[in-house]
Design an enzyme around this catalytic site. Structure first.
Site, PDB file in Angstrom:
ATOM      1  NE  ARG A  44      -4.253  -1.421   2.097  1.00 29.13           N
ATOM      2  CZ  ARG A  44      -5.307  -0.834   1.540  1.00 29.13           C
ATOM      3  NH1 ARG A  44      -5.262   0.436   1.218  1.00 29.13           N
ATOM      4  NH2 ARG A  44      -6.416  -1.507   1.333  1.00 29.13           N
ATOM      5  NE  ARG A  48      -3.989   0.655   5.613  1.00 29.10           N
ATOM      6  CZ  ARG A  48      -5.259   0.673   5.200  1.00 29.10           C
ATOM      7  NH1 ARG A  48      -6.038  -0.358   5.461  1.00 29.10           N
ATOM      8  NH2 ARG A  48      -5.742   1.700   4.558  1.00 29.10           N
TER       9      ARG A  48
END
Ligand code: PXP
Length: 244
Positions: A44, A48
């Site tokens: 991502r 995260r």
């Protein structure tokens, strides 16, 4: 039908403490030894869960098939060109979403998706596009030259989980899969598939591979808990001698 395991949640647990365990690389090896035919991770933009370090080491470790899900951005294309996974799956990405919320709108973003798919294919990386079971989206994927699609099974899974009628969603998935096959696309599927709802999806013959993450990692956390507690209790009873 092949099974590819999405191991993002292993990295989510690690990132909860910003430590080094559990390591998604170790998880990938265990999945492969257990028979998974592919490993999937989502790199991502906000990092995260999966980190750049993970994709680098996974590329050198995974011996089945490494699929990296990513947004169609310049940053991600550059990373893919360097790492060279076996496949990139292009997905939409919204900063605050808990998980991928739907398929990529290939009709709306046709120009950019086509450009990114071309850049990846030119780098000899296979390309899949995550799309909703919608015939217009399927046709657009074919038009821009994508070799494969992953049909989003999330809406079906939501219906199943909420005990709403799920058959219309399965019908849409089966229709989209048939249409894609006719166009010569390789058909994959994923999102929200569980030990309970797998039977409905596994019966669609055009689907060649499923990407499953949450349900497998969730089950692993429970079926592995008994052994984990026993091991810690045994160490408390019998502490190892410390090095001098
Ligand atoms: N396919 C895609 C494109 C995804 O983004 C995800 C979730 O990361 C999955 C499959 C796996 O979904 P789940 O974790 O619900 O099995």
């Amino acid at each position: 039908m092949r099974l590819a395991v999405n191991i993002d949640h292993i990295a989510t647990i690690r990132e909860a403490r910003k430590t080094d365990e559990p390591d998604p690389v170790a998880a990938a090896i265990i999945c492969e030894l257990a028979g998974a035919q592919g490993i999937t991770v989502h790199l991502r933009g906000d990092r995260r869960h999966i980190q750049d370090r993970d994709v680098e080491i996974l590329r050198r470790t995974v011996i089945t098939h490494l699929n990296i899900e990513m947004a169609a951005t310049t940053e991600m294309v550059r990373i893919a060109q360097t790492i060279k996974p076996d496949r990139v799956t292009l997905v939409p990405e919204r900063k605050d979403e808990v998980t991928t919320e739907g398929g990529l709108d290939v009709v709306l973003h046709s120009g950019n998706v086509e450009k990114v798919a071309r850049q990846l294919l030119d780098a000899r990386i296979d390309v899949s596009i995550f799309v909703d079971p919608d015939l217009e989206q399927v046709r657009q994927c074919h038009k821009i030259g994508a070799p494969r699609i992953e049909i989003n099974t999330g809406k079906f899974a939501d219906a199943w989980n909420s005990r709403a009628p799920w058959q219309p969603d399965i019908e849409k998935i089966a229709t989209a899969a048939r249409a894609a096959r006719k166009l010569g696309l390789v058909v994959l599927a994923g999102h929200g598939i569980t030990y309970r709802n797998i039977d409905a999806i596994a019966g669609i013959p055009e689907i060649e591979e499923l990407n499953i993450g949450h349900s497998i990692i969730a089950r692993a956390s429970l079926v592995g808990l008994d052994a984990a507690v026993r091991e810690m209790a045994a160490l408390m009873r019998n502490p190892r001698r410390l090095p001098k």
